[in-house]
Design an enzyme around this catalytic site. Structure first.
Site, PDB file in Angstrom:
ATOM      1  CB  SER A 232      -0.757   0.061   1.416  1.00 19.82           C
ATOM      2  OG  SER A 232      -1.842  -1.221   1.084  1.00 19.82           O
TER       3      SER A 232
ATOM      4  CE  LYS B  81      -5.007  -0.953   2.096  1.00 17.36           C
ATOM      5  NZ  LYS B  81      -3.815  -1.840   2.435  1.00 17.36           N
TER       6      LYS B  81
ATOM      7  CE  LYS C  43       2.345   2.347   4.561  1.00 17.09           C
ATOM      8  NZ  LYS C  43       1.505   1.500   3.545  1.00 17.09           N
TER       9      LYS C  43
END
Length: 298
Positions: free
Chosen positions: A98, A173, A241
């Protein structure tokens, strides 16, 4: 060449990568693996452990990546001993990490310059989904490349979607991680409120599971919050993140994401409290600290 006879590479055998690669191994594929630490079982005995990502790319027809962040993907692809150095024309790179959608597009262009295909295929479902081969997989890339890798992805997940061109999987995502974070925050607030008000949080959760507030997050992560089981399926640090990616992208696009920013701050608070390596359901600990009241005692 059929997918059954292809040689498959897999780089990154962590919490998610190991079970994902294990499904490919169990399906009978010849697997070539590389990971930062010692290769765990069953890979040490049933797969070919390679000394570098370059070696994986030399030996495999399709190379999967499952590493933590954008710089990790760039290093694995283009750093010393990287994938790019071992690729030959007609091979395919599939990145299940990701990472930044814009960087993904740049990586794909460089790989295309070597005569190879590229599919970004980030996943959702956590460790539970990885082990159960029930991941949701969001893909970006050429339709022919997606069709080529689809039978392999079907060994790892149940809900596969080609969203669009390269980068579209990563965009999806990021959207997924926004929704998940906000749901975790909502469940956390509800359970902290209920517990502080004097209700049994376990029974509150049970009651809510039968109504419109029911969700997968309430089911799985609500239970974690009540039972205090915060061993990582997906770490706070990784969700930090992902939310940073969302906020960076939003700034570039001129889009306001106020609720995402709030969830990101709660993740930051958890990390500051020492819970960065805990499961993202531990976001509740930030709200518990603010309330000076745990959902349940540890």
């Amino acid at each position: 060449m059929s997918n059954a006879s292809q040689k498959i590479g897999f780089i990154g055998l962590g919490i998610m990568g190991a079970p994902m690669a294990g499904h490919l191994l169990d399906a009978g594929h010849a697997l070539f693996v590389h990971t930062r630490s010692t290769a765990p079982e069953p890979f040490a005995s049933r797969a070919t452990v390679c000394a570098s990502a370059t070696e994986v790319a030399q030996k495999a027809d399709i190379v999967f990546l499952m590493v933590p962040d954008t710089p990790d993907v760039e290093k694995v692809l283009f750093g010393e001993g990287g994938v790019a150095a071992g690729l030959g024309k007609g091979k395919l790179v599939v990145d299940c990490s990701s990472i930044d959608p814009i960087a993904t597009q740049a990586f794909a262009q460089r790989i295309a310059g070597l005569g190879c295909g590229y599919v970004d295929a980030p996943v959702s479902g956590g460790e539970v989904g990885a082990k159960a081969a029930s991941l949701t997989i969001m893909c970006g890339g050429a339709e022919a490349d997606f069709d080529r890798v689809k039978p392999l992805l079907e060994k790892m997940g149940k809900n596969l979607t080609l969203v669009g061109d390269v980068g579209a999987g990563q965009i999806t995502k990021v959207a997924n991680q926004i929704i998940v974070a906000l749901n975790i925050a909502a469940v956390s607030e509800a359970l902290v409120f209920a517990s502080k008000a004097g209700a049994d949080p376990a029974r509150v959760r049970q009651a809510l599971m039968g109504g419109f507030a029911s969700s997968r997050i309430l089911e799985v992560h609500g239970e974690r919050m009540i039972k205090r089981t915060f061993a990582p399926g997906f770490r706070i640090a990784l969700h930090q993140k992902d939310l940073n990616l969302a906020l960076q992208s939003a700034r570039a696009l001129g889009v306001a994401l106020p609720q995402t920013a709030g969830a990101a701050q709660l993740m930051n608070a958890c990390a500051a409290l020492g819970h960065g390596q805990a499961d993202h359901s531990a976001l509740v600990r930030a709200l518990e600290a603010l309330a000076q009241h745990p959902v349940q005692p540890d």
